[in-house]
Design a protein around this motif. Structure first.
Motif, short mmCIF file in Angstrom:
data_model
loop_
_atom_site.label_atom_id
_atom_site.label_comp_id
_atom_site.label_asym_id
_atom_site.label_seq_id
_atom_site.Cartn_x
_atom_site.Cartn_y
_atom_site.Cartn_z
N LEU A 47 2.83 5.97 -5.78
CA LEU A 47 2.57 6.06 -7.22
C LEU A 47 1.39 6.98 -7.52
N SER A 48 0.38 6.95 -6.68
CA SER A 48 -0.82 7.76 -6.93
C SER A 48 -0.63 9.22 -6.55
N GLY A 49 0.40 9.50 -5.75
CA GLY A 49 0.59 10.87 -5.28
C GLY A 49 1.83 11.56 -5.80
N ASN A 50 2.65 10.86 -6.58
CA ASN A 50 3.91 11.43 -7.04
C ASN A 50 4.16 11.06 -8.50
N LYS A 51 4.94 11.89 -9.16
CA LYS A 51 5.37 11.58 -10.51
C LYS A 51 6.67 10.79 -10.41
N VAL A 52 6.68 9.58 -10.94
CA VAL A 52 7.88 8.74 -10.89
C VAL A 52 8.35 8.47 -12.31
N ASP A 53 9.66 8.25 -12.45
CA ASP A 53 10.16 7.89 -13.77
C ASP A 53 10.15 6.37 -13.91
N SER A 54 10.48 5.89 -15.09
CA SER A 54 10.37 4.46 -15.36
C SER A 54 11.34 3.64 -14.53
N ALA A 55 12.54 4.19 -14.26
CA ALA A 55 13.53 3.45 -13.48
C ALA A 55 13.05 3.26 -12.04
N HIS A 86 12.03 -0.26 -10.05
CA HIS A 86 12.64 -0.58 -8.75
C HIS A 86 11.56 -0.86 -7.71
N LEU A 87 10.51 -0.04 -7.67
CA LEU A 87 9.43 -0.25 -6.71
C LEU A 87 8.74 -1.59 -6.95
N SER A 88 8.60 -1.96 -8.21
CA SER A 88 7.89 -3.20 -8.54
C SER A 88 8.63 -4.45 -8.10
N LEU A 118 2.12 -6.97 -6.20
CA LEU A 118 2.83 -5.70 -6.34
C LEU A 118 3.23 -5.45 -7.79
N LYS A 119 3.71 -6.47 -8.46
CA LYS A 119 4.16 -6.31 -9.84
C LYS A 119 3.00 -5.94 -10.77
N MET A 120 1.84 -6.55 -10.56
CA MET A 120 0.71 -6.22 -11.42
C MET A 120 0.17 -4.82 -11.14
N ILE A 121 0.20 -4.42 -9.88
CA ILE A 121 -0.20 -3.06 -9.53
C ILE A 121 0.73 -2.05 -10.21
N CYS A 122 2.03 -2.36 -10.23
CA CYS A 122 3.00 -1.48 -10.88
C CYS A 122 2.92 -1.57 -12.41
N THR A 123 2.54 -2.73 -12.93
CA THR A 123 2.35 -2.86 -14.37
C THR A 123 1.26 -1.90 -14.84
N TYR A 124 0.18 -1.80 -14.06
CA TYR A 124 -0.88 -0.85 -14.40
C TYR A 124 -0.33 0.57 -14.42
N SER A 125 0.49 0.91 -13.42
CA SER A 125 1.06 2.26 -13.36
C SER A 125 1.93 2.54 -14.59
N ALA A 126 2.73 1.55 -15.00
CA ALA A 126 3.57 1.73 -16.19
C ALA A 126 2.70 1.95 -17.43
N TYR A 127 1.60 1.21 -17.52
CA TYR A 127 0.66 1.38 -18.63
C TYR A 127 0.07 2.79 -18.61
N LYS A 128 -0.35 3.23 -17.43
CA LYS A 128 -0.99 4.54 -17.27
C LYS A 128 -0.03 5.67 -17.62
N TYR A 154 0.83 -1.21 0.00
CA TYR A 154 0.00 0.00 0.00
C TYR A 154 0.87 1.26 0.00
N GLY A 155 2.02 1.19 0.63
CA GLY A 155 2.94 2.32 0.59
C GLY A 155 3.37 2.64 -0.83
N VAL A 156 3.63 1.60 -1.62
CA VAL A 156 3.97 1.81 -3.03
C VAL A 156 2.78 2.43 -3.77
N MET A 157 1.58 1.96 -3.47
CA MET A 157 0.38 2.50 -4.12
C MET A 157 0.21 3.99 -3.82
N THR A 158 0.36 4.38 -2.58
CA THR A 158 0.18 5.79 -2.24
C THR A 158 1.28 6.63 -2.89
#
Length: 334
Positions: free
Chosen positions: A260-268, A272-274, A287-297, A254-258
């Protein structure tokens, strides 16, 4: 009269339910015309096989897993979960905190953690018939005197009834209202996952998952059908987890989710978070699938593929493929 639908997997029962509800008469509802089956019971013999892979529109695996973690963390704030489902406010209202959030109600609504209390009950009295978790609260969820809803996010789930019999954890979920296409597949994921987690805490096997929908329905103005199934692939991940590790693992994801939803992150940084190791492969895959969605978005196509490749759950990968193909076709769905 009850209508009974039984099967080994969620995929099997969903197909049976869709075919049955599709044959019912059209009735009007507050949100549009529906085909409705009243008083329906659903039983899944193997709740680990919780993924409905055959429905159109396809289930959003990224959102389903993000919502699961949001529930397990006891959350109600909207900003984080809306990142994984931007259209959610159209269904649940434009709130900073969702009033009907299941996790918040289970963990905090009544001044104590109901899941913990159920665990303590069954650990000390495994024969108990009193292990019930309440979600519905008549103080806020019953309509106003004029019949109007109190808000846009009235919970469809009423309660969970949990019993330990013959070394297996049996689960019954009661729902007042259930959208077969956009609700039921996600509800099954949510509560079978909690069933798996609680069974592991108690050191018992997972029993059957039973689901009562007093109104199981399909909206006639929304496209829906039974599509190609990937049911030949079994879900390899068990969500069993040591009780002492639960808060740490769910809190990490959930820490990773908050973030990603609250900050601009780069692909690297996203990659790393995933790859953070929770100590459990099943939760690493979430966690990986949650981050996969973020990469798609965020349009990180190469990073999306890298993260997806690192996930070991074949069902997640295939669900992702189904969902992205539909999105690339310009069709929006949850």
């Amino acid at each position: 009269m009850f209508h009974n639908i039984q099967g080994e997997t969620a995929n099997e029962i969903w197909q049976k339910a869709f075919n049955t509800v599709s044959k019912t008469n059209i009735i009007e509802s507050r949100c549009g015309s529906t085909k409705e089956l009243l008083h329906t019971t659903i039983s899944i013999n193997d709740p680990v096989q919780k993924w409905v892979t055959c429905k159109n529109p396809p289930l959003s695996i990224g959102y389903a897993l993000a919502e699961l973690i949001w529930i397990l963390h006891g959350c109600d704030e909207s900003k984080t979960i809306n990142y994984w489902n931007p259209v959610l406010p159209q269904f649940a209202g434009d709130y900073e905190e969702y009033p009907g959030a299941y996790g918040k109600r289970i963990m905090y609504r009544y001044g104590f953690n109901q899941l913990e209390r159920v665990y303590d009950t069954l650990k000390n009295h495994p024969e108990s018939r009193q292990a019930v978790m309440m979600i519905w609260d008549p103080r806020t969820d019953l309509p106003q005197n004029n019949g109007a809803p109190n808000n846009h996010d009235i919970p469809c789930n009423i309660c969970s009834m949990i019993k330990l019999r013959e070394g297996k954890l049996e689960w019954t979920q009661v729902m007042r209202s259930n959208d077969l296409v956009l609700g039921l597949p996600y509800n099954i994921v949510q509560f079978t996952s909690i069933q798996e987690i609680l069974a592991s805490w108690l050191g018992v096997e997972v029993g059957t998952y039973n689901h009562i929908s007093d109104s199981l329905h399909i909206y006639t103005n929304k496209e829906s059908s039974v599509g190609n199934s990937i049911s030949e692939y079994e879900n390899p991940d068990s969500l069993g987890i040591a009780k002492d590790d639960f808060d740490r693992v769910i809190g990490t994801i959930y820490g990773v989710m908050t973030h990603l939803s609250g900050n601009k992150v780069d692909s690297a940084e996203l990659f790393h978070l995933s790859q953070e190791d929770t100590g459990y492969e099943a939760y690493n895959n979430i966690l990986k699938m949650i981050c996969t969605y973020s990469a798609y978005k965020e349009y990180f196509g190469d990073t999306q593929e890298e993260i997806l490749k690192s996930c070991s759950n074949i069902v997640y990968k295939l669900l992702w493929t189904n969902w992205t193909r539909r999105k690339q076709g310009g069709i929006s769905n949850v």
